[in-house]
Every structure is written in C-alpha cells, then in structure tokens.
Design an enzyme around this catalytic site. Structure first.
Site, PDB file in Angstrom:
ATOM      1  N   CYS A 112      98.142  51.724  31.652  1.00  0.00           N
ATOM      2  CA  CYS A 112      98.200  50.764  32.944  1.00  0.00           C
ATOM      3  C   CYS A 112      98.933  51.595  33.918  1.00  0.00           C
ATOM      4  O   CYS A 112      98.691  52.187  34.697  1.00  0.00           O
ATOM      5  CB  CYS A 112      98.694  49.450  32.646  1.00  0.00           C
ATOM      6  N   HIS A 220      94.722  47.620  28.508  1.00  0.00           N
ATOM      7  CA  HIS A 220      95.832  47.264  27.766  1.00  0.00           C
ATOM      8  C   HIS A 220      95.255  47.309  26.226  1.00  0.00           C
ATOM      9  O   HIS A 220      95.485  46.010  25.800  1.00  0.00           O
ATOM     10  CB  HIS A 220      96.580  45.883  28.237  1.00  0.00           C
ATOM     11  N   GLU A 222      97.231  47.996  23.965  1.00  0.00           N
ATOM     12  CA  GLU A 222      98.373  47.681  22.961  1.00  0.00           C
ATOM     13  C   GLU A 222      98.280  46.094  22.670  1.00  0.00           C
ATOM     14  O   GLU A 222      98.683  45.631  21.518  1.00  0.00           O
ATOM     15  CB  GLU A 222      99.567  47.831  23.580  1.00  0.00           C
TER      16      GLU A 222
END
Length: 259
Positions: A112, A220, A222
């Site tokens: 990001c 994203h 994660e």
C-alpha cells in the site's frame, strides 16, 4: 537456527496527547504467522539514523501501509491540503531503508503506502485522488462498513505472465482487497509493472535489477494472510526469501560480538 527478523518502519501517531511510533497489528501478525519470521518495529525519525546499523541486524524489510501519504516534495510536486495527511518522519526512515536494502540484496515487501514509497525512492511519482481522473474507479474504502468490510476482497487485478508475482500467484486474474486514493503515476525506471487493475491502475511492481525478492503491492495481503490463499502465498514467498538471506549470512563469533 533462530527465526529470521524483518524490520518494519513505524508511523508517527498521536494518542491522548502523546506521540507513538506504531505499526498496525495485522502486519506484525502476518509476518509471524504467514511469513514465519519475527519483526522489529523501527522508530521513525527525520534525522540521525544509521541505515546500515539497522539492516546489519535484520534479514528482511517490510514497508507497511498507512493512513498517511508520501510528501509530494519527494517526487517533485507541490503539496496541498487534500494530499495529506503526511508523516515526514516515516518518509525519512523508509525511503533510505528501501534504497539501502536493495543495494544489499535484502528481501523487501512493500504494501500500500509501501509500494508508493518504493516507487518514490527509486525516482517515480504518485497521483493523488485518482478517483477524480477520467476512467479510473473509486478505489477508496467503502462507507458504512466495519474493518473486515473495509478490507474485503472485492477487486480483480491482472497479473502479467512471466512476472515475479506470476511465479508466486500464477498469471491472470487474482482477487484482492485494494483500497487507496493515491497510486503510481510515473513508474520508476527500476520498477517493472507486475499487475494492474481493470482500469489500468498499477497494483504491483517488482525491482528489475534486484538481487533478492523485491516486490510491492498496492493491495493488503496482510489482512487475510492466514485465510486467503493468494495473500498467504505472497507472505510465504517473502518469508522464504528472508530465510534464504538469513541462511547465507556469515555467523557472528563471540569475539566479534564483544568487539
């Protein structure tokens, strides 16, 4: 062999009148549980750092997302109020770490804000409020949803055949959770575009001349790294690269440690 360690530069945040150096929990959790490595949070300061002293002690570098944006002056643009918020200490910490990690062939994953920092660190530029450009979708987070809804996997990106990310996720369409209002404008000369959204927005890059894993994604991975297969694969690939780097480092003898 002990677990390898990756560095994650912090954001500067203010809570209850105090200043904090912070990294969101999901990045630390994904590093530990999906990549299988440990993390050190690196405090953010505008001056005074010895970048090599940090990188000497770690085996990888993870550049996380953030609510703040890279300051436009770092890519030759003028800043206005809508470009913020800014975090100059984060910029001053992350960009030198990115450049030096690449010099030293230390594995790098940028997410990001991180992909934007990677692009700026290597000479590229960013576009603000991309949803206002003709033909570009609104990539911002939807209103009226909880955090899981905010990071829901709702968008397709096209991974280019023969790219670094294709070797991890496979080529073609991949569903991701991309939410942002800035994006790469001019791609840095050392970066190769690896994946794009249906509207042409750059969603992933790799460093062309990198001697180790060096990938940036606008989405994203994660957030769902333990349950979503592509997200997990990306973190596993990063973890594997970190372990390979750690295994190749010369061991420190007791005499060296004392010296």
């Amino acid at each position: 062999m002990t677990k390898p360690i990756v560095a994650i530069p912090a954001d500067i945040r203010s809570f209850d009148g105090a200043t904090w150096h912070a990294v969101q929990h999901q990045y630390l959790r994904a590093t530990l549980n999906a990549a299988g490595v440990m993390a050190f949070i690196i405090p953010a300061f505008e001056a005074g750092y010895d970048t090599d002293a940090i990188l000497d002690r770690v085996d990888g570098l993870l550049i996380s997302g953030s609510a703040s944006n890279v300051h436009p002056s770092l890519y030759g643009a003028e800043a206005n109020d809508k470009d913020g918020p800014f975090d100059p200490a984060r910029d001053a910490t992350s960009l030198p770490l990115i450049r030096r990690a690449l010099d030293r062939a230390i594995p790098l994953l940028a997410i990001c804000r991180g992909i934007q920092e990677l692009n700026v660190a290597l000479g590229g530029s960013l576009a603000s409020e991309i949803q206002e450009q003709p033909g570009i979708w609104d990539h911002r987070r939807p209103d009226g949803v909880d955090r899981d809804g905010m990071y829901a996997i709702r968008q397709s990106v096209h991974v280019k055949e023969g790219s670094c990310i294709a070797s991890i996720l496979g080529p073609g369409e991949v569903r991701v959770n991309s939410l942002h209002r800035q994006a790469i404008a001019r791609t840095a000369p050392r970066l190769q575009v690896e994946a794009v959204a249906e509207d042409g927005t750059v969603e992933a890059v790799s460093v062309i001349d990198a001697k180790a894993f060096a990938v940036g994604v606008q989405w994203h991975p994660e957030y769902w790294a333990e349950t979503d297969k592509p997200s997990n694969q990306l973190f596993q690939a990063f973890g594997d690269a970190v372990r390979t780097y750690a295994a190749g480092k010369l061991p420190v003898t007791p005499a060296q440690a004392i010296a």
